[in-house]
Design a protein around this motif. Structure first.
Motif, PDB file in Angstrom:
ATOM      1  N   ALA A 171       8.029  -3.884  -2.221  1.00 26.70           N
ATOM      2  CA  ALA A 171       8.016  -4.023  -0.764  1.00 26.70           C
ATOM      3  C   ALA A 171       9.157  -4.930  -0.298  1.00 26.70           C
ATOM      4  O   ALA A 171       9.840  -4.624   0.688  1.00 26.70           O
ATOM      5  CB  ALA A 171       6.667  -4.569  -0.299  1.00 26.70           C
TER       6      ALA A 171
ATOM      7  N   GLU B  40       3.929  -4.025  -6.645  1.00 31.30           N
ATOM      8  CA  GLU B  40       3.965  -3.506  -5.275  1.00 31.30           C
ATOM      9  C   GLU B  40       4.657  -4.495  -4.336  1.00 31.30           C
ATOM     10  O   GLU B  40       5.444  -4.098  -3.472  1.00 31.30           O
ATOM     11  CB  GLU B  40       2.547  -3.223  -4.789  1.00 31.30           C
ATOM     12  CG  GLU B  40       1.826  -2.164  -5.612  1.00 31.30           C
ATOM     13  CD  GLU B  40       0.357  -2.112  -5.282  1.00 31.30           C
ATOM     14  OE1 GLU B  40       0.036  -1.733  -4.147  1.00 31.30           O
ATOM     15  OE2 GLU B  40      -0.463  -2.464  -6.160  1.00 31.30           O
TER      16      GLU B  40
ATOM     17  N   PHE C 270       4.453   1.573   2.982  1.00 34.46           N
ATOM     18  CA  PHE C 270       4.275   0.944   1.667  1.00 34.46           C
ATOM     19  C   PHE C 270       3.669  -0.446   1.814  1.00 34.46           C
ATOM     20  O   PHE C 270       2.812  -0.851   1.006  1.00 34.46           O
ATOM     21  CB  PHE C 270       5.623   0.870   0.949  1.00 34.46           C
ATOM     22  CG  PHE C 270       5.526   0.482  -0.493  1.00 34.46           C
ATOM     23  CD1 PHE C 270       5.350   1.452  -1.475  1.00 34.46           C
ATOM     24  CD2 PHE C 270       5.605  -0.845  -0.889  1.00 34.46           C
ATOM     25  CE1 PHE C 270       5.255   1.102  -2.812  1.00 34.46           C
ATOM     26  CE2 PHE C 270       5.509  -1.204  -2.212  1.00 34.46           C
ATOM     27  CZ  PHE C 270       5.334  -0.232  -3.176  1.00 34.46           C
ATOM     28  N   SER C 271       4.077  -1.178   2.846  1.00 34.26           N
ATOM     29  CA  SER C 271       3.531  -2.522   3.058  1.00 34.26           C
ATOM     30  C   SER C 271       2.047  -2.453   3.410  1.00 34.26           C
ATOM     31  O   SER C 271       1.240  -3.269   2.927  1.00 34.26           O
ATOM     32  CB  SER C 271       4.301  -3.229   4.172  1.00 34.26           C
ATOM     33  OG  SER C 271       5.672  -3.343   3.843  1.00 34.26           O
TER      34      SER C 271
ATOM     35  N   LEU D 138       5.300   6.409  -4.542  1.00 35.15           N
ATOM     36  CA  LEU D 138       5.764   5.162  -5.145  1.00 35.15           C
ATOM     37  C   LEU D 138       4.646   4.129  -5.178  1.00 35.15           C
ATOM     38  O   LEU D 138       4.482   3.405  -6.172  1.00 35.15           O
ATOM     39  CB  LEU D 138       6.960   4.629  -4.357  1.00 35.15           C
ATOM     40  CG  LEU D 138       7.590   3.322  -4.875  1.00 35.15           C
ATOM     41  CD1 LEU D 138       8.150   3.523  -6.283  1.00 35.15           C
ATOM     42  CD2 LEU D 138       8.691   2.848  -3.925  1.00 35.15           C
ATOM     43  N   TRP D 139       3.855   4.061  -4.112  1.00 34.25           N
ATOM     44  CA  TRP D 139       2.753   3.091  -4.093  1.00 34.25           C
ATOM     45  C   TRP D 139       1.703   3.426  -5.149  1.00 34.25           C
ATOM     46  O   TRP D 139       1.196   2.522  -5.833  1.00 34.25           O
ATOM     47  CB  TRP D 139       2.112   3.075  -2.708  1.00 34.25           C
ATOM     48  CG  TRP D 139       0.874   2.233  -2.676  1.00 34.25           C
ATOM     49  CD1 TRP D 139       0.810   0.874  -2.637  1.00 34.25           C
ATOM     50  CD2 TRP D 139      -0.474   2.709  -2.726  1.00 34.25           C
ATOM     51  NE1 TRP D 139      -0.508   0.453  -2.654  1.00 34.25           N
ATOM     52  CE2 TRP D 139      -1.323   1.558  -2.707  1.00 34.25           C
ATOM     53  CE3 TRP D 139      -1.055   3.966  -2.787  1.00 34.25           C
ATOM     54  CZ2 TRP D 139      -2.701   1.668  -2.749  1.00 34.25           C
ATOM     55  CZ3 TRP D 139      -2.432   4.078  -2.819  1.00 34.25           C
ATOM     56  CH2 TRP D 139      -3.252   2.934  -2.796  1.00 34.25           C
TER      57      TRP D 139
ATOM     58  N   ALA E  33       9.030   4.294   5.609  1.00 33.71           N
ATOM     59  CA  ALA E  33       8.509   4.189   4.249  1.00 33.71           C
ATOM     60  C   ALA E  33       8.146   2.747   3.911  1.00 33.71           C
ATOM     61  O   ALA E  33       7.108   2.488   3.266  1.00 33.71           O
ATOM     62  CB  ALA E  33       9.549   4.726   3.261  1.00 33.71           C
ATOM     63  N   THR E  34       8.970   1.795   4.355  1.00 39.06           N
ATOM     64  CA  THR E  34       8.668   0.384   4.100  1.00 39.06           C
ATOM     65  C   THR E  34       7.401  -0.041   4.826  1.00 39.06           C
ATOM     66  O   THR E  34       6.569  -0.775   4.278  1.00 39.06           O
ATOM     67  CB  THR E  34       9.845  -0.496   4.555  1.00 39.06           C
ATOM     68  OG1 THR E  34      11.034  -0.076   3.872  1.00 39.06           O
ATOM     69  CG2 THR E  34       9.593  -1.957   4.256  1.00 39.06           C
TER      70      THR E  34
ATOM     71  N   ALA F 145       6.985   7.324  -0.203  1.00 39.03           N
ATOM     72  CA  ALA F 145       6.399   5.979  -0.211  1.00 39.03           C
ATOM     73  C   ALA F 145       4.989   5.994  -0.787  1.00 39.03           C
ATOM     74  O   ALA F 145       4.595   5.082  -1.536  1.00 39.03           O
ATOM     75  CB  ALA F 145       6.393   5.411   1.208  1.00 39.03           C
ATOM     76  N   MET F 146       4.216   7.025  -0.449  1.00 37.46           N
ATOM     77  CA  MET F 146       2.867   7.132  -0.996  1.00 37.46           C
ATOM     78  C   MET F 146       2.904   7.323  -2.512  1.00 37.46           C
ATOM     79  O   MET F 146       2.131   6.693  -3.253  1.00 37.46           O
ATOM     80  CB  MET F 146       2.132   8.298  -0.338  1.00 37.46           C
ATOM     81  CG  MET F 146       1.671   8.008   1.078  1.00 37.46           C
ATOM     82  SD  MET F 146       0.449   6.676   1.161  1.00 37.46           S
ATOM     83  CE  MET F 146      -0.870   7.354   0.148  1.00 37.46           C
TER      84      MET F 146
ATOM     85  N   THR G 138       0.139  -1.662   0.328  1.00 38.18           N
ATOM     86  CA  THR G 138       0.120  -2.818  -0.579  1.00 38.18           C
ATOM     87  C   THR G 138      -0.952  -3.813  -0.152  1.00 38.18           C
ATOM     88  O   THR G 138      -1.623  -4.429  -1.002  1.00 38.18           O
ATOM     89  CB  THR G 138       1.504  -3.489  -0.611  1.00 38.18           C
ATOM     90  OG1 THR G 138       2.480  -2.551  -1.069  1.00 38.18           O
ATOM     91  CG2 THR G 138       1.499  -4.697  -1.528  1.00 38.18           C
TER      92      THR G 138
END
Length: 444
Positions: A168, A164, A140-141, A46-47, A136-137, A43-44, A144
């Motif tokens: 999300a 992003e 990621f949120s 991807l962000w 992960a969501t 997740a990190m 974001t």
């Protein structure tokens, strides 16, 4: 060494052999931390990639002087900011629900089925995937939210988290789908029929499946020239890194015979290998070649599935539970597993190097040991339950038709002992005749 040897060549497609890193892979599957941790790292990453892409979009618009587009993106980002904030708080609630459901399922399985089946829930892919995506969501949120820029001047703006925000929302949609699949999978695993089926399928993955090759010449290993003892902590021998042992034996020109079986409890100082044909390999050469843990695993343990099924049947036949139908379901799978290996050589595995030279001999349960494991304890508790007695008799008769002549003795012994127990404990002749009538459904 009874029943001959199972011969297998590393890399031979006919014989299923563990992959090079299979012990590590299996150990990671027995943990709950690896998949969520990998998901958080993913997740990190991807962000960071999405944030860089958003920054490039804004920079490209600023270079072109297209400030109207930037303002439109800023308006869209403001509208989605509330949604992203809601996602962050809602995902924690979902994570708590998933964790609570998992704890209830594990507690019920341990109390009603057997403590040995808890690892099925720990290894559940859908549970790990769901928890991983939810965490992960959530992360990621949160990341974001940090990307929203408070700057109102399009010329000074550095980032608009459009990509992003889209990612999300896509992750939320995926989380909802996984939650439905998770609930469905957990409810299935709370039903004993699916637990028993899962144990049977795991057992078939362990069994070495290849057509019987007839008589196998017993290669002379010669006298033992050295012994290698266990120097680590006490515990259950979980698995052996076969490729590494074969490689060490080939380099030293020796044959290594594993003394304990997979699933045996070993203490420091216990001999684990005998060396044949030369000097013992060094400790460094055999480092990480076998793993000791606190419980048995399916990875290389041929008898562990039968052990779990027998435990489920024994608990079902206990006076506190008194559920002979569950015992019959466990017997169905025990008979299926025994039937699948009835015609195969058992007793030991011989592992060869690339040149076909035997480098390691590994003991596995022979036919008598597997039959005793599957029937002995259940037979002792089955008296007084005609449903279980009839199913066991039918299963023994089926195995007698499938097994080679030399493997009939343990089956006949269990059948005779079961009949004798019924004769001793059931006073009425009509009840004895009813109980001793084979029936594949027990009492259909």
């Amino acid at each position: 060494m009874s029943d001959g040897l199972i011969t297998g060549v590393l890399g031979d497609a006919k014989v299923r052999r563990p992959r090079l890193l299979s012990p590590l892979r299996e150990h990671l599957r027995d943990t709950m931390w690896f998949a969520p941790t990998a998901g958080l790292v993913g997740a990190m990453v991807l962000w960071v990639a999405a944030a860089e892409l958003d920054s490039q979009i804004v920079a490209a618009a600023q270079e072109d002087g297209d400030y109207d587009t930037i303002k439109s993106l800023m308006q869209i980002a403001e509208d989605t900011k509330v949604v992203i904030s809601t996602i962050g708080s809602a995902m924690m609630t979902f994570i708590g629900v998933v964790f609570s459901i998992s704890l209830v399922a594990v507690q019920m399985a341990s109390g009603q089925f057997s403590p040995r089946v808890v690892r099925l829930y720990v290894r559940s892919r859908i549970t790990k995937i769901t928890l991983t995506v939810f965490l992960a969501t959530f992360l990621f949120s949160l990341m974001t939210l940090t990307s929203f820029d408070s700057e109102s001047d399009p010329r000074l703006l550095t980032n608009v988290p459009l990509i992003e925000s889209i990612l999300a929302m896509a992750m939320v949609f995926l989380s909802l789908l996984l939650f439905v699949a998770y609930v469905n999978g957990t409810l299935r695993m709370m039903r004993i029929s699916f637990v028993i089926d899962r144990i049977a399928r795991e057992s078939f993955r362990v069994a070495v499946k290849h057509p019987p090759e007839g008589a196998v010449d017993d290669e002379r290993l010669g006298p033992a020239t050295a012994r290698i003892t266990h120097q680590g902590r006490a515990g259950v021998l979980r698995d052996v890194h076969i490729a590494r042992v074969v490689r060490a034996a080939r380099r030293h020109g020796v044959v290594l015979r594993l003394l304990p079986r997979i699933g045996d409890f070993v203490v420091p100082g216990t001999p684990v290998f005998t060396v044949h044909g030369g000097a013992a390999p060094s400790r460094s050469a055999l480092r990480y070649t076998f793993s000791v843990g606190v419980e048995r695993t399916f990875h290389q343990d041929l008898g562990f599935g039968l052990r779990q099924l027998a435990d489920i049947a024994l608990r079902a036949l206990s006076p506190a539970v008194n559920d002979p139908t569950t015992a019959v379901q466990a017997l169905d799978r025990i008979i299926q597993i025994l039937a699948s290996v009835a015609g195969y050589p058992l007793g030991a595995l011989r592992h060869r190097d690339r040149r076909g030279v035997v480098r390691m001999v590994q003991p596995v349960p022979d036919w008598t040991a597997l039959v005793d494991l599957g029937f002995a304890e259940i037979r002792g508790c089955a008296v007084g339950n005609p449903q279980v007695i009839r199913r066991m008799l039918a299963g023994l008769d089926d195995l007698l038709r499938l097994a080679p002549e030399k493997r009939r003795e343990p089956l006949l012994r269990h059948r005779e002992l079961l009949a004798q127990a019924v004769e001793r404990t059931v006073p009425e002749a009509a009840d004895r005749a009813f109980a001793l009538l084979p029936d594949r459904q027990g009492i259909g």
